[in-house]
Scaffold this motif. Structure first.
Motif, short mmCIF file in Angstrom:
data_model
loop_
_atom_site.label_atom_id
_atom_site.label_comp_id
_atom_site.label_asym_id
_atom_site.label_seq_id
_atom_site.Cartn_x
_atom_site.Cartn_y
_atom_site.Cartn_z
N ARG A 88 29.01 -4.53 69.36
CA ARG A 88 29.55 -5.32 70.47
C ARG A 88 28.48 -6.26 71.03
O ARG A 88 28.75 -7.43 71.33
CB ARG A 88 30.07 -4.38 71.56
CG ARG A 88 30.47 -5.06 72.86
CD ARG A 88 31.76 -5.84 72.74
NE ARG A 88 31.96 -6.67 73.92
CZ ARG A 88 32.97 -7.49 74.09
NH1 ARG A 88 33.90 -7.60 73.17
NH2 ARG A 88 33.09 -8.22 75.19
N TYR A 139 32.00 -0.48 77.19
CA TYR A 139 33.37 -0.19 76.77
C TYR A 139 34.33 -0.25 77.95
O TYR A 139 33.94 -0.07 79.10
CB TYR A 139 33.45 1.24 76.19
CG TYR A 139 32.74 1.41 74.87
CD1 TYR A 139 33.36 1.04 73.68
CD2 TYR A 139 31.47 1.97 74.81
CE1 TYR A 139 32.72 1.21 72.47
CE2 TYR A 139 30.83 2.15 73.60
CZ TYR A 139 31.45 1.77 72.43
OH TYR A 139 30.82 1.93 71.23
N THR A 152 37.51 1.09 74.06
CA THR A 152 37.57 -0.09 73.20
C THR A 152 36.40 -1.04 73.47
O THR A 152 35.90 -1.14 74.60
CB THR A 152 38.88 -0.86 73.41
OG1 THR A 152 38.93 -2.00 72.53
CG2 THR A 152 39.03 -1.34 74.85
N THR A 153 36.02 -1.76 72.42
CA THR A 153 35.04 -2.84 72.57
C THR A 153 35.66 -4.07 73.20
O THR A 153 34.95 -4.94 73.68
CB THR A 153 34.48 -3.26 71.21
OG1 THR A 153 35.56 -3.73 70.38
CG2 THR A 153 33.77 -2.12 70.52
N ASP A 164 38.03 0.45 68.23
CA ASP A 164 38.52 1.43 69.20
C ASP A 164 38.17 2.85 68.76
O ASP A 164 38.30 3.19 67.58
CB ASP A 164 40.05 1.35 69.33
CG ASP A 164 40.53 0.06 69.97
OD1 ASP A 164 39.72 -0.62 70.61
OD2 ASP A 164 41.73 -0.25 69.83
N TRP A 210 27.32 2.52 77.03
CA TRP A 210 26.85 3.33 75.91
C TRP A 210 25.36 3.62 76.00
O TRP A 210 24.84 4.47 75.28
CB TRP A 210 27.20 2.69 74.58
CG TRP A 210 26.84 1.23 74.42
CD1 TRP A 210 27.66 0.16 74.62
CD2 TRP A 210 25.59 0.69 73.98
NE1 TRP A 210 27.00 -1.02 74.35
CE2 TRP A 210 25.72 -0.71 73.94
CE3 TRP A 210 24.37 1.24 73.61
CZ2 TRP A 210 24.69 -1.57 73.55
CZ3 TRP A 210 23.33 0.41 73.22
CH2 TRP A 210 23.50 -0.98 73.20
#
Length: 323
Positions: A30, A45, A53-54, A69, A177
């Motif tokens: 991402r 996310y 999801t990204t 996802d 993340w």
């Protein structure tokens, strides 16, 4: 579904450590395939009805749009292109190394070309080990993985409701993340000049004065799930301010202070959601008062900025027409 179901760190630590690294693999994709936003808002996310999801992004030359996802209901990683093509694989039984390999194979199968600049964990104890060599982290309990998503989803809605009360610059509610927390941030317009030695991630994240609100699942420094808030830079005498409910406290962490409400303490309240919202509001008032924010001017009661609408009939506030 129980509000704030139990998620003790000791019960799912190994699964958490594996999912955290899975999330970093996709998070770095991402990072490479999205336009940069202020304070790194492009990177985290967002929640979906089945996982995280990204959001849509594109490969380096901008010709192919794709989304990645995590499905924590069927326990799959799903890569989808704008043309409707899909590649997926099971999260069960994967080490970080196999997850990394299968992710790259899925992207290749769909014609997506993205380069992960630094394919190893960020700010984790094994940061020097490439994803492709990590066969240690391979625990994945689907019950706890699903519970993690359920708790994220519930907390996200609490954070959305909290964010609605502020009319100034505010981030989305998003799942990082890096630190594996979910959070949103309120900003003042005061510029913060970070010391030269501060890393680029921190410099951009805290280039303005902020009060931030979030939830984490526990880590080595605080081994239990908790709601938290902090003000940065921390104003003098912040910890003299009261917090709500009575179980909340100021905790020292990394040379500053966090307002903390332990998850289990919130769960023990008569109305856990109301307790979490009251906690966030008390932490905001503490930081905003000490930092000198114009609290009244920045207020947005019930998500409404026009004061004439606060006395509007309920059908207006619900977004309904007379018909």
């Amino acid at each position: 579904m129980q509000m704030f179901p139990p998620i003790p760190l000791a019960e799912w630590r190994d699964t958490k450590e594996t999912i955290h690294r899975f999330a970093q693999v996709i998070g770095k994709i991402r990072l490479a395939a999205s336009p940069r936003r202020n304070h790194w808002w492009n990177v985290p996310y967002h929640l979906t009805g089945r996982g995280i999801t990204t959001r849509p992004m594109c490969q380096m030359d901008g010709t192919r749009i794709f989304t990645i996802d995590f499905d924590f209901v069927d326990h799959q990683l799903v890569v989808t292109t704008l043309e409707g093509r899909t590649a997926a694989f099971s999260l069960l039984g994967q080490s970080v190394a196999s997850f990394h390999r299968l992710t790259l194979e899925a992207l290749t199968a769909l014609g997506v070309d993205v380069d992960i600049a630094l394919p190893h964990p960020y700010d984790l104890p094994d940061a020097a080990r490439p994803f492709a060599e990590d066969v240690e982290h391979a625990a994945y309990d689907p019950v706890w993985a699903n519970r993690y998503w359920q708790v994220l989803s519930q907390v996200a809605l609490v954070l959305e409701q909290s964010a609605a009360g502020f009319s100034g610059k505010v981030s989305p509610v998003h799942h990082f993340w890096h630190t594996f927390d979910i959070a949103y941030t309120r900003f003042s317009d005061k510029h913060v000049d970070q010391p030269p030695q501060v890393d680029q991630v921190t410099r951009e994240a805290y280039s303005r004065e902020v009060v931030s609100f979030g939830f984490w699942f526990g880590d080595a420094g605080f081994a239990e799930p908790a709601f938290y808030s902090y003000t940065a830079p921390e104003p003098p005498h912040l910890t003299d301010e009261p917090l709500t409910p009575a179980a909340a406290e100021w905790a020292s962490r990394a040379g500053s202070h966090l307002a903390v409400l332990r998850y289990d303490d919130a769960r023990g309240q008569a109305d856990p959601k109301r307790a979490a919202l009251a906690f966030y509001e008390s932490a905001y008032l503490a930081g905003a008062r000490r930092a000198g924010w114009d609290i009244g001017a920045l207020a947005c009661p019930h998500g409404i900025t026009d004061p004439r609408l606060t006395d509007a009939p309920p059908w207006v506030l619900r977004g309904k027409s007379r018909a």
